[in-house]
Design a protein around this motif. Structure first.
Motif, mmCIF file in Angstrom:
data_model
loop_
_atom_site.group_PDB
_atom_site.id
_atom_site.type_symbol
_atom_site.label_atom_id
_atom_site.label_comp_id
_atom_site.label_asym_id
_atom_site.label_seq_id
_atom_site.Cartn_x
_atom_site.Cartn_y
_atom_site.Cartn_z
ATOM 1 N N MET A 1 81.012 -1.687 62.244
ATOM 2 C CA MET A 1 80.059 -2.668 62.817
ATOM 3 C C MET A 1 80.787 -3.644 63.745
ATOM 4 O O MET A 1 80.018 -3.916 64.825
ATOM 5 C CB MET A 1 79.339 -3.388 61.544
ATOM 6 N N GLU A 2 81.659 -4.318 63.549
ATOM 7 C CA GLU A 2 82.466 -5.261 64.536
ATOM 8 C C GLU A 2 82.784 -4.507 65.789
ATOM 9 O O GLU A 2 82.625 -5.359 66.771
ATOM 10 C CB GLU A 2 83.740 -5.833 63.842
ATOM 11 N N ALA A 3 83.224 -3.250 65.972
ATOM 12 C CA ALA A 3 83.589 -2.702 67.181
ATOM 13 C C ALA A 3 82.192 -2.680 67.998
ATOM 14 O O ALA A 3 82.343 -2.563 69.161
ATOM 15 C CB ALA A 3 84.088 -1.197 66.736
ATOM 16 N N ILE A 4 81.265 -2.346 67.382
ATOM 17 C CA ILE A 4 79.912 -2.297 67.955
ATOM 18 C C ILE A 4 79.459 -3.552 68.579
ATOM 19 O O ILE A 4 79.073 -3.698 69.962
ATOM 20 C CB ILE A 4 78.692 -1.614 67.172
ATOM 21 N N SER A 5 79.591 -4.598 67.756
ATOM 22 C CA SER A 5 79.106 -5.995 68.257
ATOM 23 C C SER A 5 80.217 -6.464 69.153
ATOM 24 O O SER A 5 80.052 -7.061 70.385
ATOM 25 C CB SER A 5 79.409 -6.938 67.056
ATOM 26 N N LEU A 7 81.790 -4.345 71.495
ATOM 27 C CA LEU A 7 81.475 -3.501 72.701
ATOM 28 C C LEU A 7 80.260 -4.355 73.401
ATOM 29 O O LEU A 7 80.613 -4.223 74.737
ATOM 30 C CB LEU A 7 80.831 -2.144 72.274
ATOM 31 N N PHE A 8 79.357 -5.023 73.080
ATOM 32 C CA PHE A 8 78.470 -5.723 73.730
ATOM 33 C C PHE A 8 78.814 -7.359 73.953
ATOM 34 O O PHE A 8 77.807 -7.857 74.669
ATOM 35 C CB PHE A 8 77.066 -5.557 72.948
ATOM 36 N N ASN A 9 79.721 -7.726 73.582
ATOM 37 C CA ASN A 9 80.165 -8.950 73.848
ATOM 38 C C ASN A 9 80.972 -9.129 75.152
ATOM 39 O O ASN A 9 82.100 -8.589 75.413
ATOM 40 C CB ASN A 9 81.103 -9.534 72.620
ATOM 41 N N PRO A 10 80.378 -9.670 76.043
ATOM 42 C CA PRO A 10 80.874 -9.879 77.514
ATOM 43 C C PRO A 10 82.343 -10.590 77.590
ATOM 44 O O PRO A 10 83.013 -10.421 78.524
ATOM 45 C CB PRO A 10 80.031 -10.782 78.543
ATOM 46 N N LEU A 11 82.585 -11.347 76.522
ATOM 47 C CA LEU A 11 83.837 -11.894 76.510
ATOM 48 C C LEU A 11 85.035 -11.346 75.637
ATOM 49 O O LEU A 11 86.118 -11.671 75.852
ATOM 50 C CB LEU A 11 83.597 -13.521 75.756
ATOM 51 N N SER A 12 84.610 -10.255 75.201
ATOM 52 C CA SER A 12 85.770 -9.372 74.411
ATOM 53 C C SER A 12 86.431 -8.559 75.264
ATOM 54 O O SER A 12 86.000 -7.761 76.177
ATOM 55 C CB SER A 12 84.705 -8.683 73.393
ATOM 56 N N TRP A 15 89.276 -2.109 72.925
ATOM 57 C CA TRP A 15 89.566 -1.105 73.381
ATOM 58 C C TRP A 15 88.372 -0.566 74.207
ATOM 59 O O TRP A 15 88.793 0.431 74.873
ATOM 60 C CB TRP A 15 89.807 -0.160 71.925
ATOM 61 N N ALA A 16 87.221 -1.091 74.066
ATOM 62 C CA ALA A 16 86.260 -0.629 75.173
ATOM 63 C C ALA A 16 86.517 -0.844 76.431
ATOM 64 O O ALA A 16 86.368 0.022 77.332
ATOM 65 C CB ALA A 16 84.947 -1.235 74.902
ATOM 66 N N VAL A 17 87.253 -1.754 76.999
ATOM 67 C CA VAL A 17 87.592 -2.085 78.386
ATOM 68 C C VAL A 17 88.789 -0.971 78.785
ATOM 69 O O VAL A 17 88.593 -0.328 79.777
ATOM 70 C CB VAL A 17 88.492 -3.414 78.584
ATOM 71 N N ASP A 18 89.854 -0.775 78.038
ATOM 72 C CA ASP A 18 90.725 0.171 78.183
ATOM 73 C C ASP A 18 90.113 1.632 78.330
ATOM 74 O O ASP A 18 90.538 2.192 79.034
ATOM 75 C CB ASP A 18 91.723 0.315 77.305
ATOM 76 N N LEU A 19 89.163 2.117 77.297
ATOM 77 C CA LEU A 19 88.372 3.226 77.232
ATOM 78 C C LEU A 19 87.693 3.196 78.550
ATOM 79 O O LEU A 19 87.642 4.382 79.439
ATOM 80 C CB LEU A 19 87.714 3.186 76.355
ATOM 81 N N GLY A 20 86.906 2.433 78.953
ATOM 82 C CA GLY A 20 86.195 2.286 80.241
ATOM 83 C C GLY A 20 86.987 2.437 81.704
ATOM 84 O O GLY A 20 86.907 3.442 82.578
ATOM 85 N N LEU A 21 88.371 1.914 81.634
ATOM 86 C CA LEU A 21 89.367 1.987 82.681
ATOM 87 C C LEU A 21 89.739 3.372 82.599
ATOM 88 O O LEU A 21 89.703 4.327 83.829
ATOM 89 C CB LEU A 21 90.132 1.008 82.499
ATOM 90 N N PRO A 127 95.564 0.468 85.356
ATOM 91 C CA PRO A 127 94.991 1.776 84.868
ATOM 92 C C PRO A 127 94.449 1.412 83.309
ATOM 93 O O PRO A 127 93.782 2.391 82.738
ATOM 94 C CB PRO A 127 96.316 2.516 84.693
ATOM 95 N N GLY A 128 94.896 0.166 82.809
ATOM 96 C CA GLY A 128 94.380 -0.094 81.520
ATOM 97 C C GLY A 128 95.482 0.578 80.511
ATOM 98 O O GLY A 128 96.566 1.220 81.009
ATOM 99 N N ARG A 129 95.238 0.400 79.293
ATOM 100 C CA ARG A 129 96.427 0.797 78.304
ATOM 101 C C ARG A 129 96.446 2.282 77.780
ATOM 102 O O ARG A 129 97.574 2.684 77.436
ATOM 103 C CB ARG A 129 96.217 0.032 76.904
#
Length: 145
Positions: A1-5, A7-12, A15-21, A127-129
């Motif tokens: 559940m923390e991973a989902i929250s 994901l939607f936190n603009p300050l976080s 892993w989602a940033v690296d996945l997006g990159l 490139p991201g991680r």
């Protein structure tokens, strides 16, 4: 559940940033590859009449374009030498959009712009991680300590 929250936190910065990159980098690179492959397969027919953007001749200009669209795109997919290989890709798209299609309506420039924008974004972000660059540079950093 923390991973989902996260994901939607603009300050976080998770892993989602690296996945997006990774998705941006690999997706854009994979979509560019067929352009370079098509030019490579028709090199002999297109060589002489190809736009000579550096005044090196049509064949050399085509070879440089194939290098950017095929080789640099393949390296972009795996994330190796990312910021360096983005330079030929950006130059190629700038020429396509602002020189070759300069007089065309926006709709005719759209494809080139849809490549140019992610290439410039990746130049700034890196490139991201999830990349070979991360593996190479993290090993170098550890061995220098």
């Amino acid at each position: 559940m923390e991973a989902i929250s996260n994901l939607f936190n603009p300050l976080s910065r998770t892993w989602a940033v690296d996945l997006g990159l990774f998705l941006l980098r690999a997706g854009t690179g994979l979509l560019m590859l067929p352009h370079g492959l098509q030019k490579l397969n028709s090199f002999s027919e297109k060589g002489e009449g190809f736009y000579d953007f550096m005044h090196l001749g049509g064949r050399m200009s085509l070879a440089l374009t194939i290098f950017a669209e095929l080789i640099c795109s393949a390296l972009l997919v795996v994330g190796l030498g990312t910021r360096f290989i983005l330079i030929p890709l950006i130059i190629t798209m700038v020429i396509v959009v602002f020189v070759i299609n300069a007089q065309e309506p926006l709709g005719d420039k759209e494809s080139g712009l849809l490549y140019l924008v992610p290439f410039i974004a990746l130049l700034f972000t890196g490139p991201g991680r999830i990349s070979l660059d991360q593996m190479v540079f993290s090993r170098r950093h550890v061995s220098q300590i």
